[in-house]
Design an enzyme around this catalytic site. Structure first.
Site, PDB file in Angstrom:
ATOM      1  N   HIS A  11       0.823  -1.206   0.000  1.00 55.63           N
ATOM      2  CA  HIS A  11       0.000   0.000   0.000  1.00 55.63           C
ATOM      3  C   HIS A  11       0.858   1.258   0.000  1.00 55.63           C
ATOM      4  CE1 HIS A  11       0.667  -0.847   4.324  1.00 55.63           C
ATOM      5  NE2 HIS A  11       0.627   0.464   4.507  1.00 55.63           N
ATOM      6  N   GLU A  47      -8.057   3.937   9.363  1.00 59.43           N
ATOM      7  CA  GLU A  47      -7.607   3.815   7.976  1.00 59.43           C
ATOM      8  C   GLU A  47      -8.712   3.263   7.085  1.00 59.43           C
ATOM      9  OE1 GLU A  47      -4.407   0.810   8.332  1.00 59.43           O
ATOM     10  OE2 GLU A  47      -5.770  -0.533   7.272  1.00 59.43           O
ATOM     11  N   GLN A  58      -3.905   3.546   1.055  1.00 52.98           N
ATOM     12  CA  GLN A  58      -4.348   3.569   2.448  1.00 52.98           C
ATOM     13  C   GLN A  58      -4.518   5.021   2.880  1.00 52.98           C
ATOM     14  OE1 GLN A  58      -1.405   2.835   5.632  1.00 52.98           O
ATOM     15  NE2 GLN A  58      -2.684   1.115   6.229  1.00 52.98           N
ATOM     16  N   HIS A  82       3.719   6.982   4.115  1.00 57.14           N
ATOM     17  CA  HIS A  82       4.670   5.874   4.015  1.00 57.14           C
ATOM     18  C   HIS A  82       4.322   4.963   2.856  1.00 57.14           C
ATOM     19  CE1 HIS A  82       1.550   4.043   6.716  1.00 57.14           C
ATOM     20  NE2 HIS A  82       1.850   2.932   6.086  1.00 57.14           N
ATOM     21  N   GLU A 132       7.122   0.636   5.531  1.00 57.19           N
ATOM     22  CA  GLU A 132       6.475  -0.397   6.337  1.00 57.19           C
ATOM     23  C   GLU A 132       6.670  -1.725   5.627  1.00 57.19           C
ATOM     24  OE1 GLU A 132       2.253   0.151   6.778  1.00 57.19           O
ATOM     25  OE2 GLU A 132       2.080  -1.424   8.289  1.00 57.19           O
TER      26      GLU A 132
HETATM   27 CO    CO Z   1       0.695   1.230   6.420  1.00 61.22          CO
END
Ligand code: CO
Length: 136
Positions: A11, A47, A58, A82, A132
């Site tokens: 994502h 989220e 996301q 991120h 991530e």
């Molecule tokens: Co994330």
């Protein structure tokens, strides 16, 4: 040569001030579909995952003032927060970052949303982008 540990973009996370407005915009403009919604209490965020082929966008919004995403929005405003890379083995990928002398935010893999296992790499290590590592 080492096997490529990054198997897919899981994502791309975007910090937003108003989650409902952001979802509505993606739905109205692109016909995007909400695949999943979750409040992650431990991270202080809510989220929404919008499906894009096998990956997600996301949309992230803070649910508490002390959430890291709240601090991000206060300092930088809305925008790319991120990138989540899918990996087969989160612990191995995290260890590889450490072995290379990199700074990590999570010393060990931990539960993420959707029942995933995740760990974050510090953006100072990864050229200004918070990473991530996501194991499904
Ligand atoms: Co994330």
């Amino acid at each position: 040569m080492m096997k490529d540990m990054l198997t897919e973009i899981d994502h791309v996370a975007i910090a937003v001030n108003d989650l409902e407005s952001a979802i509505a915009w993606y739905q109205e403009v692109f016909g995007a579909t909400v695949a999943h919604r979750e409040r992650v209490e431990s991270d202080g965020v809510e989220e929404a995952l919008l499906a894009v082929a096998d990956s997600y966008v996301q949309l992230l919004t803070p649910i508490r003032d002390d959430s890291p995403v709240a601090k991000y929005l206060a300092n930088k405003g809305e925008g790319l927060h991120h990138v989540g890379y899918r990996v087969d083995d989160c612990a191995a990928a995290l260890q590889s970052v450490k072995d290379a002398g990199g700074r990590v935010i999570d010393e060990a893999p931990r539960p993420g949303s959707r029942g995933t296992t995740v760990a974050f790499v510090h953006p100072k290590t990864s050229f200004g982008t918070l990473i991530e590592l996501v194991q499904e």
